[in-house]
Design a protein around this motif. Structure first.
Motif, PDB file in Angstrom:
ATOM      1  N   GLN A 151      11.655  38.814  12.550  1.00  0.00           N
ATOM      2  CA  GLN A 151      10.784  38.390  13.468  1.00  0.00           C
ATOM      3  C   GLN A 151       9.959  39.827  14.160  1.00  0.00           C
ATOM      4  N   MET A 152      11.149  40.777  14.059  1.00  0.00           N
ATOM      5  CA  MET A 152      10.812  41.891  15.286  1.00  0.00           C
ATOM      6  C   MET A 152       9.149  42.376  13.928  1.00  0.00           C
ATOM      7  N   ALA A 153       9.271  42.594  12.674  1.00  0.00           N
ATOM      8  CA  ALA A 153       8.116  42.860  11.833  1.00  0.00           C
ATOM      9  C   ALA A 153       6.633  41.444  12.191  1.00  0.00           C
ATOM     10  N   ILE A 154       6.951  40.577  12.311  1.00  0.00           N
ATOM     11  CA  ILE A 154       5.885  39.789  12.933  1.00  0.00           C
ATOM     12  C   ILE A 154       5.769  39.793  14.523  1.00  0.00           C
ATOM     13  N   LEU A 155       6.445  39.793  15.542  1.00  0.00           N
ATOM     14  CA  LEU A 155       6.031  40.899  16.050  1.00  0.00           C
ATOM     15  C   LEU A 155       4.736  42.317  16.784  1.00  0.00           C
ATOM     16  N   SER A 156       5.233  42.401  15.531  1.00  0.00           N
ATOM     17  CA  SER A 156       4.763  44.439  16.009  1.00  0.00           C
ATOM     18  C   SER A 156       3.563  43.925  15.838  1.00  0.00           C
ATOM     19  N   TRP A 157       3.250  42.991  14.387  1.00  0.00           N
ATOM     20  CA  TRP A 157       1.823  42.424  13.860  1.00  0.00           C
ATOM     21  C   TRP A 157       0.922  41.453  14.534  1.00  0.00           C
ATOM     22  N   ILE A 158       1.736  41.020  15.262  1.00  0.00           N
ATOM     23  CA  ILE A 158       1.325  40.112  16.918  1.00  0.00           C
ATOM     24  C   ILE A 158       0.208  40.927  17.627  1.00  0.00           C
ATOM     25  N   ALA A 159       1.281  40.634  18.179  1.00  0.00           N
ATOM     26  CA  ALA A 159       1.101  41.956  19.085  1.00  0.00           C
ATOM     27  C   ALA A 159      -0.295  42.849  18.559  1.00  0.00           C
TER      28      ALA A 159
END
Length: 327
Positions: A151-159
């Motif tokens: 979720q952290m990795a996905i959050l960084s890419w989406i942001a």
């Protein structure tokens, strides 16, 4: 000669052409070719360093931890970030052409801000990972589980993608009324804003707010994490554990200062406060030098990574020796 169309606009005459012109890396420098060849070597070193780090994290089970998972994401971002600018600059230099299509320029801006924004968020999340590991070690495996890391990795890419979409859509719709020459070695938003005939003061405020969200707040969270870490480490009795924690944290803090420091200069200060040469120098540090330095900083001061590298180098000879012994 490239076809040009002249249209009436509020701010004057807007010249619409198919391409922008990139001035290149320090075009007024006397020995610019030396700088280009040096940049190529740095690019190759960055690609090799980050690929090796990714390989080590993938093949060594000891590195299958949340910290190294986030570090692998950082290596991916660095690889993509440096590859979004340097290859085009090198191609233009050797071909003698300085043009870049409007579509390619918009694409470059989009990917640059996507990777840049993702790196800011990743650095913050890596600081939180270290905070949990040092200050709450008994619950580390529960808090930093596989799902949370994903979720952290996905959050960084989406942001990064959301911020990039906003910047790209605005920048590429700016009317250009003067020369279409971008005084930079890649399509950088502040450089394009300088050649626009539209008043961009309102958008500079938006850029400042985005800078607070992606630079100042992450930096504040990182410093808060390391304040708690430092207070916890000071109370540690085993000297070995204290040194290991400080070595890991100091590596991350070095990367943070190398990346976020120049970003403050570029995006938190008015464009009129720095010259094109200063902007290029800061961009070179952020987009070229930092991706090369990151794997070195994390590997040279990290015994786990060094051990994984030595293990890979010794793998074949050791297996052969074991075969002879068994016979």
């Amino acid at each position: 000669m490239r076809a040009q169309v002249s249209l009436s606009h509020e701010g004057g005459n807007e010249t619409l052409t198919a391409d922008f012109i990139l001035s290149g890396l320090f075009p007024n420098m006397k020995y610019v070719s030396i700088l280009i060849y040096t940049t190529i070597l740095i690019y190759l070193a960055a690609v090799a360093g980050n690929l090796i780090l990714l390989l080590l994290i993938w093949v060594d089970p000891r590195l299958h931890t949340p910290m190294y998972f986030l570090l692998s994401q950082l290596s991916l971002v660095d690889l993509a970030l440096i590859s979004s600018t340097v290859p085009k600059m090198v191609m233009n230099f050797f071909s003698g052409r300085k043009n870049i299509t409007r579509l390619a320029c918009g694409t470059q801006i989009f990917f640059f801000f996507t990777f840049g924004g993702a790196e800011c968020i990743l650095l913050t999340l890596m600081a939180y990972d270290r905070y949990v590991a040092v200050c709450n070690p008994l619950r580390y495996a529960v808090i930093m589980n596989h799902r949370v890391c994903l979720q952290m990795a996905i959050l960084s890419w989406i942001a990064g993608i959301l911020a990039s979409t906003a910047h790209t859509s605005y920048t590429m719709n700016l009317p250009i009324c003067r020369s279409r020459e971008i005084h930079h070695f890649f399509c950088e938003m502040p450089a394009i804003m300088k050649i626009s005939c539209k008043d961009t003061s309102t958008y500079e405020l938006v850029v400042f707010v985005m800078g607070v969200a992606f630079i100042i707040i992450p930096f504040g969270l990182i410093m808060a994490s390391y304040t708690f870490i430092f207070l916890t480490v000071v109370c540690m009795k085993p000297l070995q554990g204290r040194n290991k924690a400080l070595a890991t944290c100091s590596s991350h803090l070095t990367v943070v200062s190398f990346y976020l420091g120049p970003c403050v200069y570029m995006y938190m200060m008015p464009g009129s406060s720095h010259s094109p040469e200063q902007e290029q120098a800061v961009s070179v540090f952020c987009t070229v030098l930092t991706p090369m330095l990151n794997p070195l900083i994390y590997s040279l001061r990290n015994k786990d990574v060094v051990g994984a590298f030595q293990k890979v180098l010794r793998k074949r000879p050791v297996s052969k020796q074991n075969t002879k012994i068994s016979q």
